[in-house]
Design an enzyme around this catalytic site. Sequence first.
Site, PDB file in Angstrom:
ATOM      1  N   PRO A  90       0.815  -1.196   0.000  1.00  0.00           N
ATOM      2  CA  PRO A  90       0.000   0.000   0.000  1.00  0.00           C
ATOM      3  C   PRO A  90       0.854   1.253   0.000  1.00  0.00           C
ATOM      4  O   PRO A  90       1.796   1.370   0.770  1.00  0.00           O
ATOM      5  CB  PRO A  90      -0.781  -0.109   1.294  1.00  0.00           C
ATOM      6  CG  PRO A  90      -0.408  -1.426   1.898  1.00  0.00           C
ATOM      7  CD  PRO A  90       0.887  -1.807   1.311  1.00  0.00           C
ATOM      8  N   GLU A  91       0.516   2.150  -0.887  1.00  0.00           N
ATOM      9  CA  GLU A  91       1.161   3.458  -0.918  1.00  0.00           C
ATOM     10  C   GLU A  91       0.127   4.457  -0.418  1.00  0.00           C
ATOM     11  O   GLU A  91      -0.938   4.064   0.053  1.00  0.00           O
ATOM     12  CB  GLU A  91       1.623   3.773  -2.341  1.00  0.00           C
ATOM     13  CG  GLU A  91       2.481   2.661  -2.931  1.00  0.00           C
ATOM     14  CD  GLU A  91       2.946   2.940  -4.350  1.00  0.00           C
ATOM     15  OE1 GLU A  91       3.088   4.120  -4.717  1.00  0.00           O
ATOM     16  OE2 GLU A  91       3.151   1.988  -5.109  1.00  0.00           O
TER      17      GLU A  91
END
Length: 277
Positions: free
Chosen positions: A2-3
């Site tokens: 996840p960014e």
Amino acid sequence: MPELPEVETVVRDLRPALLGRTVLDVQYSRKKLRHPWQPRWNAQIRGLHITDLRRRGKWILVDCAGPTPSADPPLVRVHLGMTGQFTVATPHTPRPDHVHVIFQLDHGDELRFRDPRRFGGVTFFAHRSEVEAAMNAELGPEPLEIPVEYFRHSLRTSRRNLKAILLDQKTLAGVGNIYADEACFRARLHPGRRGHSLTPQECDRLRQAIETVIRRAIASRGSTIRDYIGGSGLRGQFQNELAVYGRTGEPCRVCQTPIACQRLAGRSSHFCPNCQR
DNA sequence: CTGTAATCCTGCGAGC
DNA sequence: TGCTCGCAGGATTACA
């Protein structure tokens, strides 16, 4: 995994479900996480009220309050690493493998931290100030609020390539492999370009590309390549709009040239050899 | 200062 | 079908 857009989606999903809730109990698996959970925190967390949920870079911050008001209250900090999932579910929902921390909430639901690869972690801090100072020293500005001069200066004084600079959380907090590639494509800049070779105009183009890509990705609830799900368990949709990430060999959406993939800053980097210079 | 590789893990797809 | 290999959204560390 996840960014920023994925973490932001988790925070937005969880906020309404968690605000005002009280943590009744915490359970944890014996598996070691990146930022190890410690049993002694259990007693400290029990009874805390959740007052807010925030994101800083790729970190999730759960603000808490004890029985007596404090100027420097406790908080729980979460990082999703590559495969982390942070969701609310009813206890009836079957627990999948790799759930490492479970917060029992007062209205019956469970807040679950799941992470097959265990590159992520959950850490309790008795005082918010302990984390805030350290995090601000290690994290650059948010990608949606990049100061123009700061960004130009950061790029033009660096001999590193764009990919390495964009992935550096101290320069910008929250950009990862997908959105670094997408931003370079949108700015028509080769990810291997050295920072100091950019003109001020190119710096601005990159800054605007980052903002646009991140904004759109948030609007689409992030990208689900494999494991990612939001706080309510929904997949993201932005993977359908990616221009270069994961499209090696496929035609560029602008000029039809096959998308290339090259190793930069130790990561697979996708770009159009014709559009990006 | 920069770049590269290894490290922490599990799971999956490709290729044989 | 089953095996091995390489690779994966992150981040830190050691070393050249």
